[in-house]
Design an enzyme around this catalytic site. Structure first.
Site, PDB file in Angstrom:
ATOM      1  N   TYR A 128       0.853  -1.194   0.000  1.00 50.15           N
ATOM      2  CA  TYR A 128       0.000   0.000   0.000  1.00 50.15           C
ATOM      3  C   TYR A 128       0.883   1.237   0.000  1.00 50.15           C
ATOM      4  O   TYR A 128       1.798   1.364   0.814  1.00 50.15           O
ATOM      5  CB  TYR A 128      -0.890  -0.003   1.243  1.00 50.15           C
ATOM      6  CG  TYR A 128      -1.803   1.183   1.362  1.00 50.15           C
ATOM      7  CD1 TYR A 128      -2.907   1.324   0.529  1.00 50.15           C
ATOM      8  CD2 TYR A 128      -1.571   2.163   2.318  1.00 50.15           C
ATOM      9  CE1 TYR A 128      -3.764   2.412   0.648  1.00 50.15           C
ATOM     10  CE2 TYR A 128      -2.427   3.253   2.452  1.00 50.15           C
ATOM     11  CZ  TYR A 128      -3.516   3.367   1.609  1.00 50.15           C
ATOM     12  OH  TYR A 128      -4.361   4.444   1.737  1.00 50.15           O
TER      13      TYR A 128
ATOM     14  N   ASP B 205       9.342   2.664  -0.099  1.00 53.59           N
ATOM     15  CA  ASP B 205       8.301   3.350   0.663  1.00 53.59           C
ATOM     16  C   ASP B 205       8.537   3.025   2.136  1.00 53.59           C
ATOM     17  O   ASP B 205       8.125   1.982   2.635  1.00 53.59           O
ATOM     18  CB  ASP B 205       6.922   2.881   0.209  1.00 53.59           C
ATOM     19  CG  ASP B 205       5.794   3.506   1.019  1.00 53.59           C
ATOM     20  OD1 ASP B 205       6.077   4.231   1.999  1.00 53.59           O
ATOM     21  OD2 ASP B 205       4.618   3.257   0.685  1.00 53.59           O
TER      22      ASP B 205
ATOM     23  N   LYS C 261       4.708   9.025   9.279  1.00 50.05           N
ATOM     24  CA  LYS C 261       4.535   8.438  10.602  1.00 50.05           C
ATOM     25  C   LYS C 261       5.573   8.904  11.629  1.00 50.05           C
ATOM     26  O   LYS C 261       5.426   9.953  12.225  1.00 50.05           O
ATOM     27  CB  LYS C 261       4.489   6.915  10.480  1.00 50.05           C
ATOM     28  CG  LYS C 261       3.305   6.418   9.637  1.00 50.05           C
ATOM     29  CD  LYS C 261       3.184   4.927   9.654  1.00 50.05           C
ATOM     30  CE  LYS C 261       2.082   4.430   8.727  1.00 50.05           C
ATOM     31  NZ  LYS C 261       0.735   4.827   9.111  1.00 50.05           N
TER      32      LYS C 261
END
Length: 434
Positions: A150, A245, A273
């Site tokens: 994702y 990523d 994050k």
């Protein structure tokens, strides 16, 4: 101590019922609605350290940590104190600030591949922007991703492979135009042959490969060293860029990220994050010759009103400062290893097919036989019904887990041996009754 199994949720249900008329599904992000595990979600009131508290007064040991950012513990006193000082100067500037320089230097110093970085507001925005840069630099259009990885909800990433067709980009959500995904190619994670096949079928057309170096959105799935090394070799041979990523893995599995942990140097990377310390943030960066294409240094346009927000920069700076202290990652590895090894031992003791693992403070548990090496393994082999019952049982015993077999779990520096004891005691009760 194991919490009572008579979980009180009346206030949570009242709020969620009202929310259903105000927001689609009553939530601001789909997984929060517990659709994957059934049962009713709970509404948080506060978080502190390793704990979460809902509006009905229930306490949980929290293993999502705001989906990863709370690595130093929720509502960390040092981070909060830094934010309180920053707040006095304003919540948003819309102009350059020295804080951007400070966080940029921390990221560049820590991550092997980063020579220049651009701050944005989310992981989705970082991954969307980095594709534009890859295409501009290579003057190619196609992007290769992996099933089950994702990279945010931008149109070009919402693609599923389809049964047995690894290279056909098909929209995975209504509202995504076919044209948006026609240049997105899909291969199988941990499978170099599938990657070679895609490159062979699209010779000279692939701008870059983007992947989660450790998958966290199909559950916790680590790569083989051979896979990452092979990707680096193939992309270099084919004139394509390699992008990690690291929104989930950056500063989580090691201070240098997954690329430092595995010793692989990509051309570009995305972050989020942890580098925002719990505030909205994202970033992408890489080699200077590539990043120099980004406006205003170059012609590749990307902008954001709140990019480089002073509060997000402050929280990120303090979080990275804490994580850089000696012993931080050793502690995460120790506490998380005890957690996952204990869960696996208990599951097998009660006759369940379980597997899983961890790297530092990122972990996962599957209800299936080993091995799980890719998204297809999870989808085809795992017992989702059993996971749903396990999730509910753990929730009722005061343990808050990610409400999906497709999500990784996270620990923080504030998770204690007592938290692990409580979690394993709850797991013993739940596994016995499954």
């Amino acid at each position: 101590m194991v919490a009572s199994q008579s979980l009180k949720t009346s206030e949570s249900q009242r709020v969620l019922k009202e929310a259903a008329d105000l927001m689609p599904g009553g939530v601001s992000s789909p997984v929060r609605a517990f659709k994957s595990v059934g049962g009713n979600a709970v509404v948080f009131d506060s978080v502190k350290g390793s704990k979460a508290y809902d509006i009905d007064g229930n306490e949980y040991v929290d293993y999502i940590g705001s989906w990863g950012p709370a690595i130093v513990g929720a509502a960390n006193e040092e981070v909060n104190a830094a934010l309180a000082e920053a707040l006095k100067k304003g919540t948003s500037f819309g102009a350059p600030s020295v804080l951007e320089n400070e966080l940029a230097k921390l990221v560049i110093d820590a991550v092997p591949s980063i020579e220049m970085v651009r701050f944005v507001n989310s992981g989705t925005e970082a991954c969307m922007s980095v594709v534009r840069v890859m295409r501009a630099f290579t003057e190619r259009q196609k992007i290769l991703k992996f099933s089950g990885c994702y990279h945010g909800h931008a149109d070009m990433y919402l693609v599923q492979a389809g049964s047995g067709v690894l290279t056909l980009g098909l929209p995975d959500s209504p509202g995504v135009p076919k044209a948006s995904t026609e240049t997105t190619l899909v291969a199988k994670y941990n499978d170099l042959d599938s990657v070679r096949s895609v490159f062979e079928q699209n010779k000279g057309e692939i701008a870059g490969v983007i992947l989660e170096p450790v998958v966290g959105n199909s559950g916790f799935i680590p790569p083989t060293q051979e896979f990452l090394t092979g990707l680096r070799e193939i992309t270099e041979q084919e004139g394509a860029l390699l992008c990690f990523d690291e929104v989930m893995t950056g500063f989580r599995i090691a201070y240098s990220g997954a690329q430092g942990y595995f010793g692989i140097k990509p051309d570009l990377s995305t972050f989020g994050k942890v580098i925002g310390g719990g505030l909205p943030v994202g970033a992408y960066g890489g080699r200077k010759d590539i990043m120099s294409l980004v406006a205003p240094a170059g012609p590749v346009y990307q902008a954001g009103t709140l990019s480089g927000n002073p509060l997000a920069m402050t929280a990120g700076i303090k979080t990275l400062e804490i994580m850089k202290r000696p012993g931080s990652y050793e502690y995460l590895d120790k506490i998380t290893g005890r957690l996952i090894n204990g869960l696996l031992e208990i599951g097998k003791e009660y006759g369940h097919a379980v597997c899983g693992g961890h790297i530092s403070g990122m972990w996962g548990l599957f209800f299936c036989e080993e091995p799980v090496t890719c998204f297809e393994d999870v989808k085809e082999k795992c017992d989702f019904d059993k996971f749903a019952r396990y999730h509910r049982g753990m929730l009722e015993n005061g343990i808050y887990l990610a409400p999906s077999q497709y999500e990784a779990g996270f620990t923080s520096l504030q998770h204690t041996e007592a938290d692990i004891d409580r979690t394993l005691a709850a797991a013993r009760v739940v596994m016995k009754d499954l």
